[in-house]
Write an enzyme that holds these catalytic residues in place. Structure first.
Site, PDB file in Angstrom:
ATOM      1  N   GLU A 270       0.775  -1.241   0.000  1.00 51.65           N
ATOM      2  CA  GLU A 270       0.000   0.000   0.000  1.00 51.65           C
ATOM      3  C   GLU A 270       0.811   1.299   0.000  1.00 51.65           C
ATOM      4  OE1 GLU A 270      -4.197  -1.483   2.015  1.00 51.65           O
ATOM      5  OE2 GLU A 270      -2.793  -0.341   3.270  1.00 51.65           O
TER       6      GLU A 270
ATOM      7  N   GLU B  25      -6.346  -7.716  -0.310  1.00 50.13           N
ATOM      8  CA  GLU B  25      -7.070  -7.490   0.942  1.00 50.13           C
ATOM      9  C   GLU B  25      -8.518  -7.169   0.612  1.00 50.13           C
ATOM     10  OE1 GLU B  25      -5.356  -4.646   3.609  1.00 50.13           O
ATOM     11  OE2 GLU B  25      -3.291  -5.303   3.256  1.00 50.13           O
TER      12      GLU B  25
END
EC number: 2.4.1.-
Length: 413
Positions: free
Chosen positions: A202, A300
């Site tokens: 991320e 995710e």
């Protein structure tokens, strides 16, 4: 684990599918399709997954950096107890028994390439070694995920340090290569078990991360993995841009692009009804996964329809859903809406909430078949978290078993 995809969030509703027990057939039934789960909160700590440890550190403990500093000389002993007990062989056996194929294991740079003067403690790699042995015994494959980079690549608490994103400043990229080198040397040759190495989790351009230097990091990191073992896939993050934005990007190695999909981290998202959540999930598969030229995984995702879990938005933050978060919209917030949702088991949800959770999960499973696979976030939590805790959802029949069984067939057709 923040923000997630804001793509394809049209507010056009869907009609509710009739509940039927059926079997759904994936258009991508290839043997290499990934069906996995993240082992979040284990080797990289997050307040909402293991709140008790952070509460031991007092109010100043908001991430692993400040927790380690607050615990001081007790930090290593306390964290080692957590590492040694949070996950066991029996967890891996249950994961395999649920029909999953992979585990994604987050680890921070400080575990393998500590920087002098920082408060982090070490010892995580011993448990990562154990995890790979457990995975081998259970028949699972492993994604080794560099979840936290020096300086923080996003400013999120799950990067190890909450605050500004200072990765790419000073020596931080060089320090990241040191950590990556250790992970590659230690794990890239674990043929048959370590399937992928995730170069960084991320990275967040909106926090100041520069995309062109990020691409350079991807190229050099991929070359390192390929040199060690060309059979291990290199996983690169889409940096919250969407996987299709990376079409044509070539790192010269076996590559997977990782995108994350959550629908709870803005007032607009938590205000959506179940039909809108389902439509957004289905649109994501069609608009992003199906259009990616690089094999895309949803690294995710979850079944949460609110952001009510205690500390989900940060150690001392409230929720947008009930209006207690600073970014809440008073026009759409539901006062007292987080009652029964801050923790505990999915068993305490109302029948309607259970139905909506199951329906939303099924829609995402159908949608994500347009890609190369997925990893649910997360396997377990200390105090329970309806919509996130996969172990609990399995126990309560809210996650399909077998994985292709459907109560709501054809939602994304």
């Amino acid at each position: 684990m923040k923000f997630g995809s804001l793509l394809g969030l049209s507010l056009v509703g869907l009609s509710v599918a009739s509940p039927v027990t059926n079997v759904w057939k994936s258009p991508r039934a290839a043997d290499d399709f990934i069906r996995g789960v993240n082992l979040g909160g284990w080797l990289v700590l997050e307040p909402w997954i293991t709140p008790g440890i952070f509460e031991e550190g007092g109010d100043s403990a908001v991430d692993e950096w400040t927790l380690s500093a607050a615990l001081g000389h007790r930090a290593h002993e306390r964290l080692k107890l957590h590492w040694n007990t949070f996950m066991e062989q029996k967890d891996f056996d249950r994961i395999k028994g649920a029909g999953l194929t992979h585990v994604r294991i987050p680890i921070g740079y400080w575990a393998v390439a500590p920087i002098q003067g920082e408060p982090f403690v070490q010892g995580q790699v011993d448990m990562l070694d154990a995890a790979i042995d457990w995975a081998r015994h259970s028949g699972l494959k492993v994604n080794v995920d560099l979840h936290g980079a020096p300086g923080s690549q996003n400013g999120f608490d799950n990067s190890g340090r909450l605050g500004p994103a200072n990765w790419q400043k000073g020596d931080t990229v060089a320090q990241t290569y040191k950590a990556l080198d250790v992970l590659i040397q230690r794990y890239a040759k674990k043929d048959g078990v370590v399937d992928e190495i995730n170069l960084i989790n991320e990275p967040f351009p909106q926090a100041g991360i520069q995309v062109e230097p990020l691409k350079d990091y991807y190229r050099q990191g991929a070359a390192k993995v390929k040199s060690a073992n060309p059979n291990v896939a290199v996983v690169i993050s889409d940096a919250f841009m969407g996987p299709s934005k990376w079409n044509g990007f070539d790192v010269g190695a076996k590559t997977i692009i990782d995108t994350h999909h959550y629908q709870v981290f803005s007032p607009q998202l938590v205000a959506m009804d179940i039909n809108q959540h389902v439509k957004a999930a289905c649109d994501f598969g069609n608009d992003e996964l199906a259009k990616s030229s690089i094999p895309a995984i949803v690294g995710e995702w979850c079944g949460a329809l609110t952001d009510c879990t205690q500390y989900l938005n940060g150690r001392h933050e409230g929720a947008r859903y009930d209006g207690t978060h600073k970014d809440s919209d008073p026009k759409t917030a539901v006062p007292n809406g987080c009652v029964r949702k801050t923790g505990g088991s999915a068993s305490q949800l109302t029948d309607e909430e259970k139905t909506n959770t199951r329906r939303y999960i099924e829609a995402q499973l159908d949608s994500f078949s347009k890609g190369h696979g997925w990893f649910w976030w997360t396997w377990k939590t200390e105090r329970g978290s309806p919509g996130w805790d996969l172990n609990d959802l399995l126990s309560n029949g809210l996650f399909p078993q077998p994985l292709d069984s459907r109560m709501f067939l054809g939602q994304c057709n």
